[in-house]
Scaffold this motif. Structure first.
Motif, mmCIF file in Angstrom:
data_model
loop_
_atom_site.group_PDB
_atom_site.id
_atom_site.type_symbol
_atom_site.label_atom_id
_atom_site.label_comp_id
_atom_site.label_asym_id
_atom_site.label_seq_id
_atom_site.Cartn_x
_atom_site.Cartn_y
_atom_site.Cartn_z
ATOM 1 N N GLN A 1 -1.001 -1.097 7.942
ATOM 2 C CA GLN A 1 -2.170 -1.002 8.812
ATOM 3 C C GLN A 1 -2.843 -2.357 8.978
ATOM 4 O O GLN A 1 -3.232 -2.748 10.096
ATOM 5 C CB GLN A 1 -3.153 0.032 8.227
ATOM 6 C CG GLN A 1 -4.367 0.277 9.137
ATOM 7 C CD GLN A 1 -5.313 1.317 8.555
ATOM 8 O OE1 GLN A 1 -5.071 1.852 7.467
ATOM 9 N NE2 GLN A 1 -6.383 1.608 9.273
ATOM 10 N N GLU B 1 1.418 1.692 2.921
ATOM 11 C CA GLU B 1 0.794 2.188 4.147
ATOM 12 C C GLU B 1 -0.427 1.349 4.480
ATOM 13 O O GLU B 1 -0.693 1.047 5.656
ATOM 14 C CB GLU B 1 0.410 3.668 3.943
ATOM 15 C CG GLU B 1 1.614 4.607 3.942
ATOM 16 C CD GLU B 1 1.210 6.036 3.613
ATOM 17 O OE1 GLU B 1 0.065 6.249 3.163
ATOM 18 O OE2 GLU B 1 2.058 6.942 3.804
ATOM 19 N N LEU C 1 8.396 0.802 3.109
ATOM 20 C CA LEU C 1 7.760 2.109 3.130
ATOM 21 C C LEU C 1 8.768 3.197 3.493
ATOM 22 O O LEU C 1 8.821 4.279 2.854
ATOM 23 C CB LEU C 1 6.598 2.096 4.122
ATOM 24 C CG LEU C 1 5.798 3.404 4.245
ATOM 25 C CD1 LEU C 1 5.132 3.784 2.899
ATOM 26 C CD2 LEU C 1 4.715 3.256 5.331
ATOM 27 N N ARG D 1 1.425 4.661 -0.977
ATOM 28 C CA ARG D 1 0.061 4.485 -0.473
ATOM 29 C C ARG D 1 -0.285 3.006 -0.280
ATOM 30 O O ARG D 1 -0.903 2.622 0.707
ATOM 31 C CB ARG D 1 -0.919 5.143 -1.460
ATOM 32 C CG ARG D 1 -0.920 6.662 -1.398
ATOM 33 C CD ARG D 1 -2.169 7.229 -2.059
ATOM 34 N NE ARG D 1 -2.242 6.892 -3.451
ATOM 35 C CZ ARG D 1 -1.767 7.637 -4.444
ATOM 36 N NH1 ARG D 1 -1.160 8.768 -4.166
ATOM 37 N NH2 ARG D 1 -1.898 7.239 -5.706
ATOM 38 N N GLN E 1 7.038 -2.167 6.665
ATOM 39 C CA GLN E 1 7.485 -0.895 7.249
ATOM 40 C C GLN E 1 8.848 -0.502 6.692
ATOM 41 O O GLN E 1 9.106 0.678 6.425
ATOM 42 C CB GLN E 1 7.542 -1.018 8.777
ATOM 43 C CG GLN E 1 6.160 -1.032 9.423
ATOM 44 C CD GLN E 1 6.228 -1.264 10.928
ATOM 45 O OE1 GLN E 1 7.247 -1.725 11.457
ATOM 46 N NE2 GLN E 1 5.122 -0.956 11.642
#
Length: 1065
Positions: free
Chosen positions: A307, A303, A671, A300, A668
């Motif tokens: 963003q 992410e 993740l 979480r 990225q």
């Protein structure tokens, strides 16, 4: 007598005799060409002469044919063809002396007789009269005398050289002896350095033989004892071998057991590792759920980060941000502007650099001119320039001395010209002081020690260090003040005689130069005065006073006159004074700047200053012109600042985007990795499977561990049995060893002695070998003379040792010790140290001095041999001269006395005086016959010359001398031509009558007298033959007249008598 008018050809008879007998035309005093004597209008002619032959031999008829067209001729002798050499040989046999003026005096050479030197007269007289060997003896004396003088001069020169060479060798003989002594000591040391190891070798060899004998003795003892105990030792060897085998087996089992224990340890360690691994897996299994919760939470967070960076990338660029094309265009415009402004600035800078270089060049020129002008004001520089103009060699030598002062021991004075100057209170005496010094003395380099003057002469005069061959005067004398001649007048006497002082008082000079100025120039003895009121005679008396160091005399100058007073060393020791004018001084005057040089330097200074000012003004103008570019430079700077701002904004935006992209990519990736990770159930199954596998492995290790334990127990049992066996063998061996030791005590003692003896033997053997090799090495490296000396000492010793050994073996008497060197090595060592001490005390001498001494010694020996040989030649020559003179001088004196008596009597008869004497000289070539004559009572006897007496007096003297010589003459005939010319009647009559009396004696030789005229009532003799020569267009009309003068006279008288008889009738 041949008589006839002038021009009738009387002298042709004299010419015919000379030429017909093959004598040179030159002796006639006429033409030197043979063909000139042929009668005009004819092409050829001949001369035929008949000479009376020697006693008992036929006469000689000689005919010579000559041609007007050729200079050659031909001869015939008694009708047979002959050569000129054959005719000359015959003339020599008959002693014909046509070439001697004392025997053959043609008309054209009468004056030459009086012009002959007394030396020539002596030689001609010897040829013509007296002993036939006179000329040979005289020539021997001349040649031997020349040889003797040359020999004596050579001997004197060589003896002087010999003396000088001996003195020079004596001067360095002590050094040579010291060198030879050093060489002798070095040779003795070299020999001792060879003898010492040989003696040591000889002594150590004796120890070697003794040690060898002892070693052999103990070796035999050990061998016997060893053989006696051999069985026990053999058993001991077997025990020793069994002991080794048991020890080897025990060690082998021990190593196997240790290897098993090692494997056991490894299994235990591996089991413990698996146990730890199982524990770790159990712990991981317990934490699987917690790790899963943490993974979800981290996903979480990542992410949210992704963003946020995506939003950052999506932001638009700031307003007003320049594009790449705009930045590129701005950069191009800025570069063009900077290039345009830079070119303008660089153009101005280049012009300024040119002017700066011009300014630097003129600054250097100005500085150079200022230094040159300052140098012209420097007295030393001016003097050196004057010396270059005066004597370039001396000037270059001065420069060389200045550049090479390190080569000299003391200061070398660069000529009085360079180092002397007039004192301020003595400038009025400049002319007088300089008059006391010659130009050569002014240009002399003065040294203060012999080494320095030798260095000067070696480099400057001998080695041509100036790049050319020069000859510069140098001076040095040993400083001995006691030999210096004191001044001729005291200071009180100087004042009394109105002198101002001595020349030395008015000069400034270095202290070391004073010895030259006093010893060589005597400036301390030359009084000077400006006052011209000087009593010269009184001053001459004062300065001429003799002293213990000087016979008297000195120089003094007053006004413009130099007086040089000296006292004769001989006779009455008279005082003389030589005066000369004092010229204006040129060398001691204060040097001035050359006007032309100063003008040139001033012009250079002015020009350099002007050009320097112009360059500075040009630089100032260029800088002012360049300041007009400041607005353009400011615009350029503003545009460059704006361009930098645009570029920085562009780079800042690019950096923001790059950072955002990098962060986004990183987040990225993280993740995606977390999302792909396995779940908690999968991890639990995997860990449980690993725990089961670990347990199975631990069970296998336990089985292997048990098996190894059982094997180790079995191996330990075997090791125990082998160890017991090993201990038993060792005990048996030890017991037997103790038994052998008790039995081998004597053997061990003998072996110990043997080992000690063998160690000594080996040591002595090694030492002996070292000394032997050392001796051989030294012997190989020494010179032949040292080797010979060594062999002369060693060979008798070796022979003695051999003879001694043989005598002791045979029981014969011992050999003699005489001449044998029995010194020990210690004695030789002591002698070596003594010689080394003497060598240290003997200072080393330059071998070049010894070579010079030996070479000069050889030269002395050669020169002594040459001098001795020349002295032998001198003695032989003196003996030869004495023998020749003992023969020649009495015979010559006898001849001259005979001629002189007749000559004096002849002069007495004519009322004059004449005398002939020999003029002697050390040089036999200068011996002469002096003819002394006096024709007037008021005169004294004077030497006959070609200029002092008149022509008639010379002719009279000549004929009287020839008449006096006639009775002594050896020539078969003589001839005089027109000798009576220039005589007065009284003298001519006396001469004629005397000639008739002398030449018409029964034993007189044939004599030709040619004359153009005769006095009446002269005396004649029946032995005379008169030939009258007539020549002309008229011939007598009577026939049958042969041309004889007597027949013509008889016919004339007969005609005269007939005409008188006719008149009487």
């Amino acid at each position: 007598m041949i008589i006839g008018p002038n021009g009738t050809g009387k002298s042709s008879i004299a010419c015919a005799i000379a030429l017909g007998l093959n004598f040179s035309p030159q002796i006639l005093g006429r033409s030197n060409e043979l063909n000139s004597y042929v009668k005009n209008g004819t092409s050829s002619g001949y001369i035929e002469i008949e000479l009376k032959g020697p006693k008992g031999k036929p006469n000689l008829v000689i005919r010579r044919n000559i041609s007007s067209a050729s200079k050659s001729s031909s001869f015939s002798l008694n009708g047979h063809s002959a050569t000129g050499a054959e005719i000359k040989t015959k003339m020599n046999e008959l002693n014909v002396q046509v070439g001697n003026l004392c025997s053959f005096l043609p008309q054209d050479r009468v004056s030459e007789f009086a012009a002959m030197t007394p030396q020539e007269l002596l030689r001609e007289t010897q040829l013509a009269a007296g002993d036939p060997n006179l000329t040979k003896w005289h020539q021997t004396l001349i040649a031997a005398g020349k040889d003797l003088r040359a020999l004596q001069q050579t001997i004197k020169t060589e003896e002087d050289s010999l003396k000088q060479m001996k003195e020079r060798n004596e001067g360095i003989e002590r050094d040579v002896q010291r060198y030879k002594e050093r060489k002798r000591i070095e040779r003795a040391i070299e020999l001792l350095q060879l003898l010492v190891p040989v003696a040591r070798y000889r002594e150590i060899r004796e120890h070697f033989l003794e040690a060898k004998e002892v070693q052999r003795k103990w070796h035999e003892r050990v061998k016997i004892l060893q053989e006696r105990n051999a069985p026990a030792h053999e058993l001991l060897k077997r025990y020793a071998q069994d002991y080794k085998n048991a020890e080897k087996e025990r060690d082998h089992l021990k190593k196997k057991t240790q290897e098993k224990f090692k494997q056991l340890k490894q299994k235990s360690q591996a089991s413990l590792a698996l146990e730890q691994e199982a524990q770790n897996l159990s712990e991981q299994l317990a934490t699987v759920k917690d790790e899963e919760k943490a993974r979800v939470k981290q996903i979480r967070v990542l992410e949210g980060e992704v963003q946020r960076w995506q939003e950052e990338l999506a932001k638009p660029p700031p307003q007003g941000l320049a594009s790449d094309e705009e930045i590129k265009q701005a950069s191009k415009e800025l570069q063009d502007l900077k290039r345009a402004v830079g070119e303008k600035i660089e153009d101005f800078n280049e012009k300024i650099r040119v002017q700066v270089n011009i300014k630097a060049d003129h600054s250097r020129a100005l500085e150079h001119a200022q230094k040159a002008l300052a140098a012209q004001n420097n007295v030393d520089v001016q003097k050196l320039e004057m010396m270059k103009k005066w004597d370039r060699d001396v000037a270059d030598a001065i420069v060389w001395v200045r550049e090479n002062r390190h080569k000299f021991k003391m200061e070398v004075f660069e000529t009085p010209f360079m180092r002397m100057a007039m004192k301020n209170n003595g400038r009025n005496f400049t002319n007088q002081v300089e008059a006391c010094i010659s130009s050569g003395q002014m240009r002399t380099l003065v040294a203060q020690c012999k080494e320095d003057v030798d260095t000067l002469n070696h480099f400057i005069n001998d080695e041509a260090c100036l790049g050319r061959k020069v000859r510069v005067t140098t001076w040095w004398r040993a400083h001995q003040p006691e030999t210096l001649i004191p001044p001729p007048m005291s200071r009180e006497e100087l004042k009394e005689q109105n002198f101002d002082g001595y020349a030395l008082d008015y000069l400034e000079y270095p202290p070391g130069l004073e010895w030259y100025l006093t010893k060589e120039l005597n400036l301390h003895r030359t009084a000077v005065a400006l006052n011209t009121r000087i009593d010269v005679n009184r001053v001459m008396e004062i300065v001429a006073r003799p002293s213990s160091l000087h016979p008297g005399g000195a120089n003094f100058v007053f006004g413009s006159t130099m007086n040089i007073v000296s006292r004769s060393r001989y006779g009455r020791k008279a005082v003389s004074n030589l005066t000369r004018d004092v010229p204006n001084a040129r060398n001691l005057t204060a040097p001035s700047i050359d006007p032309a040089v100063k003008q040139r330097l001033d012009e250079a200074l002015a020009q350099a200053s002007t050009q320097l000012s112009l360059a500075e003004e040009a630089i100032k103008e260029l800088k002012q012109a360049m300041s007009a570019l400041d607005p353009e430079k400011k615009i350029c700077e503003q545009k460059e600042e704006r361009f930098k701002e645009m570029k920085e904004e562009k780079m800042k935006e690019a950096k923001r985007l790059g950072t955002a992209k990098t962060k986004l990519s990183s987040k990225q990736g993280s993740l995606a990795a977390l999302r792909k990770a396995p779940s908690a159930e999968q991890k639990q199954k995997k860990l449980q499977k690993q725990l089961i596998s670990n347990a199975e492995q631990r069970m296998e290790f336990a089985k292997d561990y048990t098996i190894l334990i059982h094997n180790i127990i079995h191996e330990q049992q075997r090791c125990t049995l082998v160890g017991l066996k090993y201990l038993q063998i060792a005990a048996n061996k030890t017991a037997l060893q103790e038994l052998c030791d008790r039995k081998d005590e004597k053997y061990q003692t003998a072996l110990k002695e043997y080992n000690a003896a063998n160690e000594r033997f080996q040591h002595v053997k090694e030492r002996s070998k070292e000394l032997r090799d050392m001796s051989r090495h030294i012997l190989d490296g020494v010179d032949d003379d040292v080797r010979d000396a060594f062999e002369n000492i060693e060979n008798p010793r070796l022979q003695y040792d051999s003879d001694l050994k043989k005598a002791m073996e045979d029981g014969t008497p011992l050999p003699s010790k005489e001449g044998i060197d029995f010194r020990t090595a210690d004695e030789l060592e002591a002698e070596l140290e003594t010689q080394r001490a003497e060598l240290e005390m003997n200072m080393n001498t330059n071998p070049g001095v010894v070579e010079q001494y030996e070479k000069r010694k050889r030269d002395i020996e050669q020169l002594e041999a040459a001098v001795a040989e020349k002295k032998n030649r001198e003695e032989k020559t003196l003996k030869q001269i004495k023998n020749a003179k003992d023969n020649w001088h009495p015979a010559l004196q006898k001849l001259v006395n005979s001629i002189g008596a007749k000559f004096s009597a002849a002069f007495d008869r004519i009322g004059c005086a004449g005398e002939i004497c020999i003029s002697e000289n050390e040089d036999y070539e200068k011996w002469a016959i002096d003819i002394l004559v006096k024709f007037r009572d008021s005169e004294k006897l004077q030497l006959l010359t070609a200029h002092r007496q008149s022509g008639g007096e010379r002719s009279l003297t000549t004929i009287l001398y020839l008449m006096s010589l006639t009775e002594e003459a050896r020539a078969p005939f003589s001839l005089v031509d027109e000798i009576n010319q220039g005589m007065d009647q009284r003298a001519e009559r006396v001469v004629h009558n005397s000639m008739v009396n002398v030449t018409c004696q029964p034993d007189s030789a044939q004599y030709f007298l040619i004359t153009p005229k005769l006095l009446p009532d002269l005396e004649y003799h029946e032995r005379m033959k008169i030939l009258c020569v007539n020549n002309g267009e008229w011939l007598p009309e009577e026939r049958n007249l042969s041309g004889r003068m007597c027949d013509m006279i008889d016919g004339y008288l007969a005609r005269q008598k007939g005409s008188r008889s006719a008149k009487d009738l």
